[in-house]
Design a protein around this motif. Sequence first.
Motif, PDB file in Angstrom:
ATOM      1  N   MET A   1       7.048  53.576  56.034  1.00 37.01           N
ATOM      2  CA  MET A   1       7.564  54.440  55.010  1.00 37.01           C
ATOM      3  C   MET A   1       8.982  54.004  54.608  1.00 37.01           C
ATOM      4  SD  MET A   1       8.293  58.529  55.094  1.00 37.01           S
ATOM      5  CE  MET A   1       9.741  58.483  56.074  1.00 37.01           C
ATOM      6  N   ILE A   2       9.827  53.698  55.580  1.00 36.64           N
ATOM      7  CA  ILE A   2      11.205  53.337  55.286  1.00 36.64           C
ATOM      8  C   ILE A   2      11.258  51.984  54.580  1.00 36.64           C
ATOM      9  CG2 ILE A   2      13.429  52.731  56.309  1.00 36.64           C
ATOM     10  CD1 ILE A   2      12.835  54.827  58.448  1.00 36.64           C
ATOM     11  N   LYS A   3      10.477  51.021  55.053  1.00 34.80           N
ATOM     12  CA  LYS A   3      10.466  49.709  54.420  1.00 34.80           C
ATOM     13  C   LYS A   3       9.988  49.825  52.977  1.00 34.80           C
ATOM     14  CE  LYS A   3       8.998  45.040  54.942  1.00 34.80           C
ATOM     15  NZ  LYS A   3       7.887  44.248  54.736  1.00 34.80           N
ATOM     16  N   ASN A   4       8.984  50.633  52.743  1.00 36.20           N
ATOM     17  CA  ASN A   4       8.466  50.861  51.403  1.00 36.20           C
ATOM     18  C   ASN A   4       9.551  51.453  50.505  1.00 36.20           C
ATOM     19  OD1 ASN A   4       6.767  51.253  49.214  1.00 36.20           O
ATOM     20  ND2 ASN A   4       5.920  53.137  50.021  1.00 36.20           N
ATOM     21  N   PHE A   5      10.294  52.420  51.009  1.00 38.64           N
ATOM     22  CA  PHE A   5      11.344  53.054  50.212  1.00 38.64           C
ATOM     23  C   PHE A   5      12.498  52.085  49.962  1.00 38.64           C
ATOM     24  CE2 PHE A   5      14.501  56.174  48.957  1.00 38.64           C
ATOM     25  CZ  PHE A   5      13.733  57.055  48.214  1.00 38.64           C
ATOM     26  N   LYS A   6      12.848  51.252  50.968  1.00 38.32           N
ATOM     27  CA  LYS A   6      13.897  50.237  50.772  1.00 38.32           C
ATOM     28  C   LYS A   6      13.501  49.268  49.671  1.00 38.32           C
ATOM     29  CE  LYS A   6      16.026  49.842  55.312  1.00 38.32           C
ATOM     30  NZ  LYS A   6      16.226  48.953  56.460  1.00 38.32           N
ATOM     31  N   ASP A   7      12.241  48.851  49.670  1.00 41.01           N
ATOM     32  CA  ASP A   7      11.768  47.943  48.628  1.00 41.01           C
ATOM     33  C   ASP A   7      11.871  48.590  47.251  1.00 41.01           C
ATOM     34  OD1 ASP A   7      11.192  45.991  50.491  1.00 41.01           O
ATOM     35  OD2 ASP A   7       9.059  46.508  50.623  1.00 41.01           O
ATOM     36  N   LYS A   8      11.570  49.874  47.154  1.00 42.04           N
ATOM     37  CA  LYS A   8      11.675  50.569  45.873  1.00 42.04           C
ATOM     38  C   LYS A   8      13.125  50.692  45.422  1.00 42.04           C
ATOM     39  CE  LYS A   8       7.345  53.025  46.181  1.00 42.04           C
ATOM     40  NZ  LYS A   8       6.626  54.272  46.092  1.00 42.04           N
ATOM     41  N   ILE A   9      14.039  50.876  46.356  1.00 44.37           N
ATOM     42  CA  ILE A   9      15.467  50.916  46.001  1.00 44.37           C
ATOM     43  C   ILE A   9      15.913  49.540  45.508  1.00 44.37           C
ATOM     44  CG2 ILE A   9      17.809  51.173  46.905  1.00 44.37           C
ATOM     45  CD1 ILE A   9      16.716  53.340  48.773  1.00 44.37           C
ATOM     46  N   LEU A  10      15.491  48.486  46.205  1.00 39.86           N
ATOM     47  CA  LEU A  10      15.873  47.133  45.812  1.00 39.86           C
ATOM     48  C   LEU A  10      15.304  46.756  44.444  1.00 39.86           C
ATOM     49  CD1 LEU A  10      15.478  45.276  49.218  1.00 39.86           C
ATOM     50  CD2 LEU A  10      17.599  45.862  48.056  1.00 39.86           C
ATOM     51  N   ASN A  11      14.139  47.270  44.106  1.00 39.78           N
ATOM     52  CA  ASN A  11      13.501  46.975  42.820  1.00 39.78           C
ATOM     53  C   ASN A  11      13.859  47.987  41.736  1.00 39.78           C
ATOM     54  OD1 ASN A  11      12.178  44.695  43.816  1.00 39.78           O
ATOM     55  ND2 ASN A  11      10.506  45.930  44.622  1.00 39.78           N
ATOM     56  N   ASN A  12      14.814  48.859  42.013  1.00 41.12           N
ATOM     57  CA  ASN A  12      15.295  49.880  41.064  1.00 41.12           C
ATOM     58  C   ASN A  12      14.207  50.843  40.592  1.00 41.12           C
ATOM     59  OD1 ASN A  12      17.965  48.943  41.110  1.00 41.12           O
ATOM     60  ND2 ASN A  12      17.462  47.358  39.628  1.00 41.12           N
ATOM     61  N   LYS A  13      13.234  51.119  41.456  1.00 39.64           N
ATOM     62  CA  LYS A  13      12.210  52.110  41.127  1.00 39.64           C
ATOM     63  C   LYS A  13      12.600  53.488  41.655  1.00 39.64           C
ATOM     64  CE  LYS A  13       8.454  48.795  41.004  1.00 39.64           C
ATOM     65  NZ  LYS A  13       7.196  48.356  41.600  1.00 39.64           N
ATOM     66  N   LYS A  14      13.361  53.530  42.734  1.00 40.58           N
ATOM     67  CA  LYS A  14      13.877  54.775  43.315  1.00 40.58           C
ATOM     68  C   LYS A  14      15.358  54.596  43.575  1.00 40.58           C
ATOM     69  CE  LYS A  14       9.903  56.946  44.173  1.00 40.58           C
ATOM     70  NZ  LYS A  14       9.533  58.242  43.742  1.00 40.58           N
ATOM     71  N   SER A  15      16.060  55.707  43.723  1.00 40.34           N
ATOM     72  CA  SER A  15      17.482  55.605  44.030  1.00 40.34           C
ATOM     73  C   SER A  15      17.925  56.806  44.860  1.00 40.34           C
ATOM     74  CB  SER A  15      18.308  55.527  42.751  1.00 40.34           C
ATOM     75  OG  SER A  15      18.201  56.715  42.020  1.00 40.34           O
ATOM     76  N   ILE A  16      18.934  56.563  45.646  1.00 34.91           N
ATOM     77  CA  ILE A  16      19.614  57.607  46.411  1.00 34.91           C
ATOM     78  C   ILE A  16      21.062  57.550  45.972  1.00 34.91           C
ATOM     79  CG2 ILE A  16      20.342  58.369  48.690  1.00 34.91           C
ATOM     80  CD1 ILE A  16      17.801  57.150  49.819  1.00 34.91           C
ATOM     81  N   GLU A  17      21.620  58.684  45.632  1.00 37.42           N
ATOM     82  CA  GLU A  17      22.981  58.729  45.121  1.00 37.42           C
ATOM     83  C   GLU A  17      23.951  58.052  46.080  1.00 37.42           C
ATOM     84  OE1 GLU A  17      26.398  61.989  44.020  1.00 37.42           O
ATOM     85  OE2 GLU A  17      24.327  62.625  44.096  1.00 37.42           O
ATOM     86  N   GLY A  18      24.690  57.085  45.568  1.00 35.22           N
ATOM     87  CA  GLY A  18      25.711  56.417  46.355  1.00 35.22           C
ATOM     88  C   GLY A  18      25.224  55.256  47.198  1.00 35.22           C
ATOM     89  N   LEU A  19      23.930  55.064  47.342  1.00 37.31           N
ATOM     90  CA  LEU A  19      23.394  53.978  48.168  1.00 37.31           C
ATOM     91  C   LEU A  19      22.989  52.812  47.268  1.00 37.31           C
ATOM     92  CD1 LEU A  19      22.531  53.076  51.040  1.00 37.31           C
ATOM     93  CD2 LEU A  19      20.272  53.955  50.502  1.00 37.31           C
ATOM     94  N   ILE A  20      23.625  51.663  47.489  1.00 35.18           N
ATOM     95  CA  ILE A  20      23.296  50.472  46.713  1.00 35.18           C
ATOM     96  C   ILE A  20      23.167  49.275  47.633  1.00 35.18           C
ATOM     97  CG2 ILE A  20      24.390  51.262  44.570  1.00 35.18           C
ATOM     98  CD1 ILE A  20      26.757  49.453  45.267  1.00 35.18           C
TER      99      ILE A  20
END
Length: 61
Positions: A1-20
Motif C-alpha cells: 500500500m505504501i509503495k503504491n502511494f509513493k509511486d502515485k506521489i512521484l507520478n503526480n497522481k496523488k499528493s500530500i500537503e507539504g510532501l515532495i
Amino acid sequence: MIKNFKDKILNNKKSIEGLISKTGRAGGWFRYSKRVNEHEVDVIIIYYYGSAKKENQIRII
C-alpha cells in the motif's frame, strides 16, 4: 500500500500537503522544506491515509 502511494506521489497522481520528492544530487523526500528519510515518509503516508480513510475522504486503488 505504501509503495503504491509513493509511486502515485512521484507520478503526480496523488499528493500530500507539504510532501515532495526531488530528484538529482540534492534529491530525496522533503516535508515543508526539511529533508525526511524513507521511514518518516512511510509514517506520514500511513498517518495521512489513516486519518483520511477515517473521515471517508480518500480511496487508494
